[in-house]
Design a protein around this motif. Structure first.
Motif, PDB file in Angstrom:
ATOM      1  N   MET A 129       0.845  -1.195   0.000  1.00 48.57           N
ATOM      2  CA  MET A 129       0.000   0.000   0.000  1.00 48.57           C
ATOM      3  C   MET A 129       0.883   1.248   0.000  1.00 48.57           C
ATOM      4  O   MET A 129       1.841   1.338   0.770  1.00 48.57           O
ATOM      5  CB  MET A 129      -0.911   0.021   1.230  1.00 48.57           C
ATOM      6  CG  MET A 129      -1.861   1.217   1.275  1.00 48.57           C
ATOM      7  SD  MET A 129      -2.909   1.238   2.749  1.00 48.57           S
ATOM      8  CE  MET A 129      -3.972  -0.158   2.435  1.00 48.57           C
ATOM      9  N   THR A 130       0.559   2.191  -0.876  1.00 46.56           N
ATOM     10  CA  THR A 130       1.345   3.417  -0.982  1.00 46.56           C
ATOM     11  C   THR A 130       1.005   4.359   0.171  1.00 46.56           C
ATOM     12  O   THR A 130      -0.147   4.485   0.581  1.00 46.56           O
ATOM     13  CB  THR A 130       1.060   4.126  -2.314  1.00 46.56           C
ATOM     14  OG1 THR A 130       1.369   3.232  -3.382  1.00 46.56           O
ATOM     15  CG2 THR A 130       1.898   5.380  -2.460  1.00 46.56           C
ATOM     16  N   SER A 131       2.032   5.043   0.681  1.00 48.69           N
ATOM     17  CA  SER A 131       1.830   6.042   1.730  1.00 48.69           C
ATOM     18  C   SER A 131       2.371   7.386   1.253  1.00 48.69           C
ATOM     19  O   SER A 131       3.158   7.458   0.297  1.00 48.69           O
ATOM     20  CB  SER A 131       2.543   5.630   3.022  1.00 48.69           C
ATOM     21  OG  SER A 131       3.950   5.759   2.869  1.00 48.69           O
ATOM     22  N   ILE A 173      -2.354   5.508   2.171  1.00 48.22           N
ATOM     23  CA  ILE A 173      -3.393   6.064   1.302  1.00 48.22           C
ATOM     24  C   ILE A 173      -4.383   4.953   0.957  1.00 48.22           C
ATOM     25  O   ILE A 173      -3.987   3.877   0.485  1.00 48.22           O
ATOM     26  CB  ILE A 173      -2.761   6.632   0.018  1.00 48.22           C
ATOM     27  CG1 ILE A 173      -1.803   7.780   0.375  1.00 48.22           C
ATOM     28  CG2 ILE A 173      -3.836   7.083  -0.959  1.00 48.22           C
ATOM     29  CD1 ILE A 173      -0.860   8.150  -0.758  1.00 48.22           C
ATOM     30  N   ALA A 174      -5.677   5.229   1.192  1.00 49.55           N
ATOM     31  CA  ALA A 174      -6.690   4.213   0.929  1.00 49.55           C
ATOM     32  C   ALA A 174      -6.739   3.832  -0.548  1.00 49.55           C
ATOM     33  O   ALA A 174      -6.832   2.650  -0.890  1.00 49.55           O
ATOM     34  CB  ALA A 174      -8.058   4.720   1.397  1.00 49.55           C
ATOM     35  N   ARG A 175      -6.660   4.851  -1.446  1.00 51.52           N
ATOM     36  CA  ARG A 175      -6.702   4.554  -2.876  1.00 51.52           C
ATOM     37  C   ARG A 175      -5.780   5.505  -3.606  1.00 51.52           C
ATOM     38  O   ARG A 175      -5.965   6.726  -3.551  1.00 51.52           O
ATOM     39  CB  ARG A 175      -8.132   4.686  -3.414  1.00 51.52           C
ATOM     40  CG  ARG A 175      -8.273   4.143  -4.838  1.00 51.52           C
ATOM     41  CD  ARG A 175      -9.705   4.185  -5.313  1.00 51.52           C
ATOM     42  NE  ARG A 175      -9.828   3.566  -6.637  1.00 51.52           N
ATOM     43  CZ  ARG A 175     -10.835   3.803  -7.467  1.00 51.52           C
ATOM     44  NH1 ARG A 175     -11.817   4.622  -7.109  1.00 51.52           N
ATOM     45  NH2 ARG A 175     -10.873   3.209  -8.645  1.00 51.52           N
ATOM     46  N   LEU A 223     -10.015  14.157  -1.398  1.00 54.90           N
ATOM     47  CA  LEU A 223      -9.257  14.058  -2.653  1.00 54.90           C
ATOM     48  C   LEU A 223      -7.978  14.860  -2.551  1.00 54.90           C
ATOM     49  O   LEU A 223      -7.994  16.028  -2.158  1.00 54.90           O
ATOM     50  CB  LEU A 223     -10.103  14.597  -3.810  1.00 54.90           C
ATOM     51  CG  LEU A 223      -9.379  14.778  -5.149  1.00 54.90           C
ATOM     52  CD1 LEU A 223      -8.986  13.419  -5.741  1.00 54.90           C
ATOM     53  CD2 LEU A 223     -10.241  15.561  -6.138  1.00 54.90           C
ATOM     54  N   CYS A 224      -6.897  14.224  -2.921  1.00 56.49           N
ATOM     55  CA  CYS A 224      -5.609  14.922  -2.982  1.00 56.49           C
ATOM     56  C   CYS A 224      -4.978  14.646  -4.341  1.00 56.49           C
ATOM     57  O   CYS A 224      -4.593  13.511  -4.636  1.00 56.49           O
ATOM     58  CB  CYS A 224      -4.675  14.452  -1.866  1.00 56.49           C
ATOM     59  SG  CYS A 224      -3.041  15.222  -1.922  1.00 56.49           S
ATOM     60  N   VAL A 225      -4.913  15.671  -5.180  1.00 60.49           N
ATOM     61  CA  VAL A 225      -4.172  15.569  -6.435  1.00 60.49           C
ATOM     62  C   VAL A 225      -2.748  16.015  -6.143  1.00 60.49           C
ATOM     63  O   VAL A 225      -2.515  17.167  -5.759  1.00 60.49           O
ATOM     64  CB  VAL A 225      -4.809  16.432  -7.534  1.00 60.49           C
ATOM     65  CG1 VAL A 225      -3.954  16.383  -8.800  1.00 60.49           C
ATOM     66  CG2 VAL A 225      -6.222  15.941  -7.844  1.00 60.49           C
ATOM     67  N   ILE A 226      -1.804  15.119  -6.295  1.00 54.27           N
ATOM     68  CA  ILE A 226      -0.426  15.377  -5.896  1.00 54.27           C
ATOM     69  C   ILE A 226       0.477  15.452  -7.118  1.00 54.27           C
ATOM     70  O   ILE A 226       0.244  14.785  -8.130  1.00 54.27           O
ATOM     71  CB  ILE A 226       0.072  14.281  -4.915  1.00 54.27           C
ATOM     72  CG1 ILE A 226       1.407  14.679  -4.269  1.00 54.27           C
ATOM     73  CG2 ILE A 226       0.177  12.925  -5.613  1.00 54.27           C
ATOM     74  CD1 ILE A 226       1.814  13.744  -3.129  1.00 54.27           C
ATOM     75  N   ASP A 261       0.645  11.460   9.793  1.00 55.39           N
ATOM     76  CA  ASP A 261       0.922  10.028   9.715  1.00 55.39           C
ATOM     77  C   ASP A 261      -0.337   9.177   9.836  1.00 55.39           C
ATOM     78  O   ASP A 261      -0.278   7.954   9.673  1.00 55.39           O
ATOM     79  CB  ASP A 261       1.901   9.625  10.822  1.00 55.39           C
ATOM     80  CG  ASP A 261       3.317  10.112  10.542  1.00 55.39           C
ATOM     81  OD1 ASP A 261       3.705  10.141   9.366  1.00 55.39           O
ATOM     82  OD2 ASP A 261       4.016  10.478  11.501  1.00 55.39           O
ATOM     83  N   GLU A 262      -1.476   9.808  10.114  1.00 55.60           N
ATOM     84  CA  GLU A 262      -2.737   9.067  10.158  1.00 55.60           C
ATOM     85  C   GLU A 262      -3.116   8.597   8.746  1.00 55.60           C
ATOM     86  O   GLU A 262      -2.790   9.260   7.756  1.00 55.60           O
ATOM     87  CB  GLU A 262      -3.853   9.950  10.712  1.00 55.60           C
ATOM     88  CG  GLU A 262      -3.660  10.352  12.167  1.00 55.60           C
ATOM     89  CD  GLU A 262      -3.641   9.136  13.088  1.00 55.60           C
ATOM     90  OE1 GLU A 262      -4.518   8.252  12.912  1.00 55.60           O
ATOM     91  OE2 GLU A 262      -2.749   9.056  13.950  1.00 55.60           O
ATOM     92  N   PRO A 263      -3.791   7.475   8.617  1.00 54.21           N
ATOM     93  CA  PRO A 263      -4.204   7.006   7.289  1.00 54.21           C
ATOM     94  C   PRO A 263      -5.058   8.052   6.576  1.00 54.21           C
ATOM     95  O   PRO A 263      -5.881   8.729   7.206  1.00 54.21           O
ATOM     96  CB  PRO A 263      -5.012   5.744   7.593  1.00 54.21           C
ATOM     97  CG  PRO A 263      -4.524   5.284   8.928  1.00 54.21           C
ATOM     98  CD  PRO A 263      -4.187   6.536   9.692  1.00 54.21           C
ATOM     99  N   PHE A 264      -4.879   8.153   5.265  1.00 55.74           N
ATOM    100  CA  PHE A 264      -5.671   9.072   4.449  1.00 55.74           C
ATOM    101  C   PHE A 264      -6.802   8.260   3.845  1.00 55.74           C
ATOM    102  O   PHE A 264      -6.601   7.479   2.922  1.00 55.74           O
ATOM    103  CB  PHE A 264      -4.813   9.713   3.366  1.00 55.74           C
ATOM    104  CG  PHE A 264      -5.533  10.762   2.553  1.00 55.74           C
ATOM    105  CD1 PHE A 264      -5.735  12.039   3.060  1.00 55.74           C
ATOM    106  CD2 PHE A 264      -6.013  10.461   1.279  1.00 55.74           C
ATOM    107  CE1 PHE A 264      -6.395  13.010   2.316  1.00 55.74           C
ATOM    108  CE2 PHE A 264      -6.669  11.420   0.525  1.00 55.74           C
ATOM    109  CZ  PHE A 264      -6.870  12.695   1.043  1.00 55.74           C
ATOM    110  N   GLU A 265      -8.008   8.432   4.372  1.00 51.33           N
ATOM    111  CA  GLU A 265      -9.155   7.626   3.950  1.00 51.33           C
ATOM    112  C   GLU A 265      -9.849   8.278   2.756  1.00 51.33           C
ATOM    113  O   GLU A 265     -11.014   8.657   2.811  1.00 51.33           O
ATOM    114  CB  GLU A 265     -10.131   7.444   5.118  1.00 51.33           C
ATOM    115  CG  GLU A 265      -9.525   6.800   6.346  1.00 51.33           C
ATOM    116  CD  GLU A 265      -9.070   5.360   6.111  1.00 51.33           C
ATOM    117  OE1 GLU A 265      -9.435   4.774   5.063  1.00 51.33           O
ATOM    118  OE2 GLU A 265      -8.350   4.827   6.972  1.00 51.33           O
ATOM    119  N   GLY A 266      -9.103   8.420   1.685  1.00 49.87           N
ATOM    120  CA  GLY A 266      -9.643   9.047   0.494  1.00 49.87           C
ATOM    121  C   GLY A 266      -8.875   8.603  -0.729  1.00 49.87           C
ATOM    122  O   GLY A 266      -8.268   7.524  -0.758  1.00 49.87           O
TER     123      GLY A 266
END
Length: 418
Positions: free
Chosen positions: A1-3, A16-18, A42-45, A55-60
């Protein structure tokens, strides 16, 4: 899983959830639309160089545009009269320094002073990146965006983009006040960049527009030099301050292919030369497959705080030797810009500063040992470590000078309001 730790230059952030990497224009729009329709964060990076994430999971959903094409629409058109303008279009996912290297290689003037800034073309216009006498705003012809509000594509002209110091209409749509996220469009602007068209000038020389750069080149500000020489000097100056990203990140699985291989190789060779020049310093162990080791000074977001622009009466309260430059306040009235790095240093936070009386050699997070304006991950820092350091610097500068420092990075799940 990507972080986020895998895809940001400072190397912190939760899982990152997705994580999506669309390879087409339609794919980018559909990924954004799907997240918005489902009400997901939503995060467009881009290159992850201007982000500090919890450091908390990104549920998005995190979307990284995998389109990296750079084209020259004018290539077949003859130059008419004295007009030496050349338009260059780049897809949003193109690596920014790939773009600069491409344009300098074509003999074009306009962005050579922005060499070595990490990130992508799409992010460059959101932040209105600038350095050494240039800003991206001065070269932008138009920006193609997906409007999340109207669900349409638009072509935005510079007047629509409202460029300012490290700001744009794109960035402003994410905030209701400095470092205070808007409820709806954060951490992704209302307008998602799809591509950018630049208007550059066909010229093998450029203007040296900054004192530090002129000194490095042995010329005067305003002199013209080969754009290749300006680029080389900018890269050298940035390297001396630890403000070049760590090229070894591009051998990591999550980053492979996001920068052109020939430019990664050139960066690694440059890093090797820098290490040789620092022969007097202790050598770090080699990195992946014998590559130069990562330099922790480069594990940062670059400049962490924006240079404050103050009303004249507040600027007058600063010490006489504080830097002062004419600037414009957000309301359009005259103001005075001062140096965040100077304020930080003169508030007692020197190069290598770490909390609890430590220093960069033993701390998990510290100021860069080369530049007070960069907060760095020394190898195993958490987001909490970096937040604590940032807040300490903010509090110290406020107490000493009465100036509120505003963070430059996008802070996700983190509150660093001044």
């Amino acid at each position: 899983m990507t972080s986020f730790a895998d895809i940001t230059t400072i190397g912190v952030g939760g899982h990152i959830a997705r994580f999506l990497e669309p390879t087409t224009r339609v794919g980018v729009i559909e990924a954004v639309e799907e997240a918005d329709e489902k009400g997901l964060p939503l995060c467009v990076i881009g290159g992850g160089s201007n982000m500090l994430v919890s450091d908390e999971p990104f549920e998005g959903v995190v979307v990284r545009d995998a389109r990296r094409r750079i084209t020259v629409p004018d290539e077949a058109a003859p130059v008419e009269g004295n007009d030496r303008t050349v338009h260059v279009n780049a897809e949003a996912g193109a690596n920014w320094d790939d773009f600069v290297a491409f344009t300098v290689g074509l003999g074009l003037e306009g962005v050579e002073g922005l060499s070595g800034i990490p990130g992508t073309v799409g992010a460059s216009v959101v932040q209105n990146i600038g350095a050494y006498g240039q800003e991206v705003a001065t070269s932008v012809e138009s920006v193609e965006v997906w409007d999340r509000e109207t669900k349409t594509t638009r072509d935005l002209a510079p007047a629509d983009l409202a460029f300012g110091y490290r700001s744009s209409a794109l960035k402003s749509s994410m905030y209701v006040a400095p470092a205070t996220p808007a409820e709806r469009f954060f951490p992704t602007p209302r307008y998602v960049v799809l591509s950018v068209t630049f208007a550059l000038r066909h010229s093998a020389t450029g203007t040296v527009g900054f004192g530090q750069l002129a000194k490095a080149l042995g010329v005067e500000v305003g002199d013209r030099m080969a754009t290749t020489a300006i680029r080389d000097a900018v890269l050298a100056v940035r390297a001396s301050k630890g403000m070049l990203e760590d090229p070894t990140r591009y051998v990591e699985t999550a980053m492979i292919g996001t920068k052109r291989e020939e430019n990664v190789i050139a960066d690694l060779k440059r890093l090797a030369r820098i290490e040789e020049e620092r022969a007097a310093a202790p050598k770090a162990p080699a990195g992946h497959a014998g590559l130069p080791a990562a330099d922790h000074n480069r594990h940062s977001c670059g400049s962490f705080f924006m240079n404050p622009i103050l009303p004249a009466d507040q600027a007058a309260t600063l010490p006489e030797d504080a830097p002062r430059f004419p600037a414009e306040l957000p309301d359009g009235t005259p103001g005075v810009k001062t140096s965040a790095a100077w304020l930080i240093d003169h508030a007692g936070f020197h190069k290598g500063f770490a909390l609890d009386g430590g220093d960069a050699s033993s701390a998990r997070a510290s100021l860069s040992t080369l530049h007070t304006l960069a907060l760095t991950n020394r190898g195993d820092a958490s987001s909490d470590d970096l937040v604590a350091l940032a807040k300490a610097v903010q509090a110290g500068v406020r107490e000493r000078f009465g100036v509120a420092l505003v963070p430059e990075p996008v802070c996700v799940g983190i509150d660093l309001r001044p």
